[in-house]
Scaffold this motif. Sequence first.
Motif, short mmCIF file in Angstrom:
data_model
loop_
_atom_site.label_atom_id
_atom_site.label_comp_id
_atom_site.label_asym_id
_atom_site.label_seq_id
_atom_site.Cartn_x
_atom_site.Cartn_y
_atom_site.Cartn_z
N GLN A 186 -8.98 -0.23 -4.26
CA GLN A 186 -8.32 0.69 -5.20
C GLN A 186 -8.60 0.29 -6.65
N CYS A 219 -5.69 -4.77 -2.58
CA CYS A 219 -5.93 -3.69 -3.52
C CYS A 219 -7.33 -3.69 -4.13
N GLN A 275 0.82 -1.21 0.00
CA GLN A 275 0.00 0.00 0.00
C GLN A 275 0.85 1.26 0.00
N CYS A 295 -0.67 -1.00 -5.95
CA CYS A 295 -2.00 -1.26 -6.49
C CYS A 295 -2.27 -0.43 -7.74
N ARG A 298 2.36 2.07 -3.31
CA ARG A 298 1.39 2.31 -4.37
C ARG A 298 1.47 1.25 -5.49
#
Length: 524
Positions: free
Chosen positions: A474, A471, A437, A442, A440
């Motif tokens: 997202q 994810c 996470q 995802c 980033r």
Amino acid sequence: MWVVSSVSPGRTFHLLTVAFLILLRSYQIVPGHVEKSSSALIVVEEGGDEEARVGDEFSDEEDLEVFQPTDHWQTLKPGQAVPRGSHVRLNLQTGHREVRLGAEQMRGEEPRRGEEPRRGEEPRRGEEQRRGEEPRRGEEPRRGEEQRRGEEQRRDRPHETSQSYWSAEELKLKLKKMKDSSPRSGAAHQQDQNKFRSIEELRKDLATLNLLVETDFQVIKRLLDQLNRTSSTEQRLQILLELEYLVHQVDNAQTLCSMGGLQLLLEGLNSSDFRLQDRSAFVLGSALASNPTVQVEAMERGGLQKLLTLLGTQRPLSVKKKALFALASLLRHFPFAQSHFLSHGGLQVLSELFREDQGGSVRVRIVTLLYDLITEEELHSKVSTDETPDRLGPRSKGSLDQCSMGSLDQCSKGSLDQCSKGSLDQCSKGSLRAGLQEGRWCSLVPELLDSAEHDWREKGLQTMLAMVPVCLDQYRRHGSLPVSLGSLKAQYRDLVHQEQALGDDEGYFREILDLLHTLELKMK
């Protein structure tokens, strides 16, 4: 005392006639064509390649099985009789007797035996009668084909004898005579000896050859000595290339570690020459692949920190590719190294490298490594859930601090299996999910779907499915992701139809299309 009386001439003729009749009555005249008795030999006559089959003296010809020949040669079994006039021969290749119809039989004529000759015709005689009679004046006696061939061979080879075998003493005597029959002069004998070498000379040559044959252990030792002595960059590059070929074998890689070669490779990572960095990382990655002993040794010598330094600083792309290869070899199937990789910010280093690479070759390697880490975490989580705490031992109850460098010796001395069986979630569960996470990932991994390479898209889809537990929210908020998935599905449907037209119902594009369907279902 004889009494002679006077007898008339008529009376005398009558007495002579009676005496002749009595004499004729006393003797039995047997014609030449009378059948032979059962105790006589049974002889079958032939012409051409003739061969007589002689029966037993007391056998009855009527009790024998009569073989019916044809115009082709056929094998004759023991105890079988053949009709009169058939041709019989011995096959020297098979050792069996063969029989076929005679010339008269194939012309449709019956062989005649004992028949009276016609007027003006020479009487027919059997082979025995022809052999037994005297030849006419000026005429060569008749002989069989085998007899004529034997005489020709004796004329061509008069020194040979008709004896088919010799005793052991006779053979020795003949061999001795053969040696003595062709004596060689001393010069010729010496010339023959010069063509060959003695056994002592051959042993010396073989001993010399054995010195040139090196085992892998000896080759590695020699290469490491040369690597320590030489200062030439070209020579060092060549030595490293030869070592890379050898360390693919597990035993050779462990031999390299025992000789201190791993330390030389780690020092090569800090070299000022990028070529030496590239080649050292290449050899290190080959030695680490699926080799726990070398992995533990590299962790103890700080190999993880050196590789992360190469990836996080300015280096040529070729150096970073080799360093990423060595890092992946160190992390795979080694939970201890994975926990330290996460605790030292390894995912952040890889995310920065992912953004820097615009070509995509490094991106695919990073995503593949990320997929391996996620799947291994899931695998070890299932194993730790099925196992009981008592069977796992105290390390399964530990935390990230218990997986620190200080306890690496315990892993390397036999508890490495317990480390791999221990709950990876307790060491890196929170770190891996938090790193995905924070880095980033995802939003970074879906960028591979924009590539034109099918392999890159496949790797991206597999990793996205593995990251769904982290994810999913997202993915749903990603505005362009559903559009990209829909476009890819239409494209791969056409490719699947093309595969099916070629007769491949379960092809490569079908697998990618299934990945797209699965990801869409999880996002709904």
